[in-house]
Motif scaffolding. Structure first.
Motif, PDB file in Angstrom:
ATOM      1  N   PRO A  89       3.271 -12.164   8.128  1.00 14.19           N
ATOM      2  CA  PRO A  89       2.573 -11.255   7.212  1.00 14.19           C
ATOM      3  C   PRO A  89       3.495 -10.789   6.086  1.00 14.19           C
ATOM      4  N   ALA A  90       2.888 -10.364   4.989  1.00  7.92           N
ATOM      5  CA  ALA A  90       3.648  -9.897   3.838  1.00  7.92           C
ATOM      6  C   ALA A  90       2.963  -8.685   3.221  1.00  7.92           C
ATOM      7  N   ARG A  91       3.765  -7.751   2.790  1.00  6.13           N
ATOM      8  CA  ARG A  91       3.262  -6.608   2.019  1.00  6.13           C
ATOM      9  C   ARG A  91       3.914  -6.685   0.650  1.00  6.13           C
ATOM     10  N   ILE A  92       3.087  -6.820  -0.375  1.00 10.33           N
ATOM     11  CA  ILE A  92       3.568  -7.092  -1.727  1.00 10.33           C
ATOM     12  C   ILE A  92       3.435  -5.854  -2.597  1.00 10.33           C
ATOM     13  N   LEU A  93       4.532  -5.478  -3.237  1.00 12.12           N
ATOM     14  CA  LEU A  93       4.485  -4.434  -4.255  1.00 12.12           C
ATOM     15  C   LEU A  93       4.300  -5.099  -5.610  1.00 12.12           C
ATOM     16  N   CYS A 106       0.304  -3.206  -2.567  1.00 13.28           N
ATOM     17  CA  CYS A 106       0.525  -1.854  -3.078  1.00 13.28           C
ATOM     18  C   CYS A 106       1.068  -2.038  -4.492  1.00 13.28           C
ATOM     19  N   ALA A 107       1.192  -0.973  -5.242  1.00 13.61           N
ATOM     20  CA  ALA A 107       1.572  -1.130  -6.644  1.00 13.61           C
ATOM     21  C   ALA A 107       2.435   0.030  -7.113  1.00 13.61           C
ATOM     22  N   ALA A 108       3.217  -0.231  -8.156  1.00 18.37           N
ATOM     23  CA  ALA A 108       4.069   0.811  -8.743  1.00 18.37           C
ATOM     24  C   ALA A 108       4.114   0.625 -10.248  1.00 18.37           C
ATOM     25  N   THR A 109       4.082   1.737 -10.960  1.00 23.02           N
ATOM     26  CA  THR A 109       4.229   1.746 -12.409  1.00 23.02           C
ATOM     27  C   THR A 109       5.477   2.530 -12.752  1.00 23.02           C
ATOM     28  N   VAL A 110       6.388   1.924 -13.494  1.00 28.52           N
ATOM     29  CA  VAL A 110       7.605   2.607 -13.930  1.00 28.52           C
ATOM     30  C   VAL A 110       7.352   3.213 -15.308  1.00 28.52           C
ATOM     31  N   ASP A 111       7.470   4.514 -15.378  1.00 26.34           N
ATOM     32  CA  ASP A 111       7.351   5.219 -16.663  1.00 26.34           C
ATOM     33  C   ASP A 111       8.762   5.466 -17.183  1.00 26.34           C
ATOM     34  N   ALA A 132       9.136   0.103  -3.243  1.00 25.61           N
ATOM     35  CA  ALA A 132       8.863  -0.867  -2.175  1.00 25.61           C
ATOM     36  C   ALA A 132       9.286  -0.295  -0.825  1.00 25.61           C
ATOM     37  N   GLU A 133      10.431   0.367  -0.787  1.00 20.20           N
ATOM     38  CA  GLU A 133      10.884   0.984   0.462  1.00 20.20           C
ATOM     39  C   GLU A 133       9.895   2.056   0.925  1.00 20.20           C
ATOM     40  N   ARG A 134       9.411   2.833  -0.033  1.00 22.22           N
ATOM     41  CA  ARG A 134       8.476   3.913   0.312  1.00 22.22           C
ATOM     42  C   ARG A 134       7.177   3.354   0.894  1.00 22.22           C
ATOM     43  N   PHE A 135       6.706   2.232   0.363  1.00 25.37           N
ATOM     44  CA  PHE A 135       5.449   1.646   0.826  1.00 25.37           C
ATOM     45  C   PHE A 135       5.629   0.701   2.017  1.00 25.37           C
ATOM     46  N   GLY A 136       6.870   0.415   2.373  1.00 24.66           N
ATOM     47  CA  GLY A 136       7.112  -0.553   3.433  1.00 24.66           C
ATOM     48  C   GLY A 136       6.839  -1.972   2.990  1.00 24.66           C
ATOM     49  N   ALA A 137       6.947  -2.237   1.690  1.00 24.21           N
ATOM     50  CA  ALA A 137       6.731  -3.596   1.166  1.00 24.21           C
ATOM     51  C   ALA A 137       7.994  -4.421   1.370  1.00 24.21           C
ATOM     52  N   ASN A 138       7.818  -5.705   1.551  1.00 24.59           N
ATOM     53  CA  ASN A 138       8.978  -6.585   1.698  1.00 24.59           C
ATOM     54  C   ASN A 138       9.151  -7.548   0.531  1.00 24.59           C
ATOM     55  N   LEU A 139       8.245  -7.483  -0.458  1.00 22.93           N
ATOM     56  CA  LEU A 139       8.331  -8.316  -1.647  1.00 22.93           C
ATOM     57  C   LEU A 139       7.913  -7.521  -2.866  1.00 22.93           C
ATOM     58  N   ILE A 140       8.446  -7.896  -4.024  1.00 20.57           N
ATOM     59  CA  ILE A 140       8.035  -7.322  -5.306  1.00 20.57           C
ATOM     60  C   ILE A 140       7.595  -8.473  -6.196  1.00 20.57           C
ATOM     61  N   VAL A 141       6.480  -8.324  -6.896  1.00 14.63           N
ATOM     62  CA  VAL A 141       6.047  -9.356  -7.833  1.00 14.63           C
ATOM     63  C   VAL A 141       5.901  -8.756  -9.235  1.00 14.63           C
TER      64      VAL A 141
END
Length: 486
Positions: A22-26, A57-62, A117-126
């Motif tokens: 399984p994978a959790r993607i940020l 999950c997703a993240a926006t850098v301001d 990614a650490e906060r969401f427990g994601a193991n990949l960033i795209v």
């Protein structure tokens, strides 16, 4: 490869099928067309294929560099909420640099994405890099060098922790925008994308008026990977690490394939010199010409002294320009681009070079090995018994065993130069206690690899990590690449 050869839908399907699960993607989403398209394409593909065991999950850098960026981040948050995708806004805090703002923003962006990614427990960033970005990068690098560039990598390991993947790197921006229009989803146009003070914007306009000649990127990638693999084999056969501080290239290693030798020596120079990049073409040509000589002599390139002897070429950090680093309790940092330090003690510590020490009671650190370093009593050159006790079992690979200094027949001046550049620990206010020393974690740091490591250099960097008795880098998160099982 032409962008028409990889539609956005096909690219995303192939990407998801290639992942280990399984994978959790940020998903890094700015609100622009590329990242918005990436998010929606992934969301649709994941929802119709639950068997793939992929979540988003997703993240926006301001970055806070222009008015309206906070409002735009909120628009992205609303889009993610409508899709049921967890989202976070990560703001770049603190004073912004007056020069080198783009490089600083990039550093901050990836650091904040890793934290998210650490906060969401994601193991990949795209990220939403496209074929258009690839063409722009190739054009910019083509101005600076005549060498074939491999362009933007499809996979980069950040900070030894997270793989950053670019699934749309062979899809066109026009194709992504067409998809968004079909879904009637708007995107945000960043005005900085039209500001000609940035090189990329100028190149983008030039390419739109005069499209560049198509480059076979995958062929360049294959060539770069083969070079990395050959250089890794070169390390096994021809390189030795002495005492964790002094590099030695055996004589036969200097007579190997020119391209392999240039690749390996260039990256070893960056590692031993604490530099993020290998020396430029002119410097490397000088170094290779020097290494081909027959008489003992020395030269300095990239903050590294190369000492050519009959038993090989020795590498050590030159003694000049090694600045001290002060760390308060709980702080961490990189000293001289060569060692990563974490101060877990209750004392404020100072790290400086042995050759420039100012503390009356320092602790010389040699025999580098994770998770921390061994420490021996201070001396200019460790004596034979101390060196063997501390260094004898440092390396897990016999052929790269960290041998102990002069007792092993190393050139005296080369070894002393290496020891002079070794880190010395001392207390800022009081001498360090044995307990404090044990709480200080000091490990080798590979400046060209440990922050951003492309998969092109992964094979070489991972083998070098073994040479230094370091833990291996995080493995590639793929089960297949380009449809081929790995």
């Amino acid at each position: 490869m032409s962008p028409e050869a990889a539609s956005p839908h096909a690219a995303i399907r192939q990407f998801l099928l290639s992942l280990q699960s399984p994978a959790r993607i940020l998903v890094a989403i700015s609100g622009g067309s590329d990242s918005t398209g990436l998010l929606l394409l992934l969301d649709e593909a994941v929802k119709v294929a639950p068997h793939l065991q992929v979540s988003l999950c997703a993240a926006t850098v301001d970055h806070g560099l222009r008015a309206g960026s906070a409002d735009e981040a909120q628009q992205v948050a609303a889009l993610c909420a409508s899709l049921g995708i967890p989202h976070i806004i990560a703001a770049w805090q603190g004073e912004k640099p007056k020069t080198g703002i783009m490089a600083a923003a990039r550093e901050a962006r990836y650091g904040l994405l890793a934290e998210s990614a650490e906060r969401f427990g994601a193991n990949l960033i795209v990220t939403g890099h496209t074929y258009d970005d690839q063409c722009e990068t190739l054009a910019m690098r083509g101005v600076r060098t005549e060498q074939l560039s491999s362009g933007i990598a499809d996979a980069v390991l950040f900070d030894r922790r997270f793989w950053i993947l670019r699934p749309l790197l062979f899809s066109s921006r026009a194709g992504i925008r067409s998809f968004l229009r079909e879904r009637r989803v708007a995107w945000i146009d960043d005005p900085s994308n039209e500001d000609v003070k940035y090189e990329r914007v100028r190149v983008r306009r030039q390419l739109s008026a005069d499209p560049a000649t198509e480059t076979d990127i995958r062929a360049a990638w294959k060539e770069r990977l083969a070079l990395s693999s050959a250089a890794a084999e070169w390390l096994d056969r021809h390189f030795r690490l002495q005492g964790g501080l002094l590099g030695q290239v055996l004589p036969d290693g200097l007579r190997q394939d020119h391209a392999v030798l240039a690749y390996a020596l260039g990256r070893l120079t960056a590692v031993f010199g604490g530099q993020a990049f290998a020396p430029g073409r002119v410097q490397m040509e000088r170094l290779l010409l020097f290494a081909a000589g027959n008489e003992p002599r020395r030269m300095t390139v990239g903050r590294v002294v190369f000492d050519l002897r009959r038993d090989g070429l020795y590498l050590a950090r030159e003694s000049r320009g090694i600045l001290p680093l002060t760390l308060r309790p709980g702080e961490a940092g990189v000293w001289d681009g060569r060692f990563e330090a974490a101060n877990g003690s209750g004392a404020t510590i100072r790290i400086e070079a042995q050759g420039a020490r100012s503390s009356p009671i320092p602790v010389l650190v040699t025999g580098i090995q994770p998770p921390r370093v061994g420490a021996v009593n201070d001396s200019t050159v460790p004596d034979e018994s101390a060196a063997r006790k501390d260094l004898g079992a440092r390396d897990s690979r016999d052929e790269h065993r960290n041998e102990g200094g002069e007792s092993r027949g190393l050139p005296k001046t080369a070894w002393k130069r290496a020891v002079a550049s070794a880190p010395v620990l001392s207390g800022e206010e009081v001498p360090l206690s044995p307990e404090s020393i044990q709480a200080i974690n000091l490990t080798p740091y590979f400046a060209p690899f440990d922050r951003f490591l492309t998969r092109f250099d992964f094979i070489f960097a991972d083998r070098l990590s073994a040479v230094f008795a370091m833990a291996p880098y995080a493995g590639l998160p793929f089960r297949s690449i380009d449809g081929k099982t790995i």
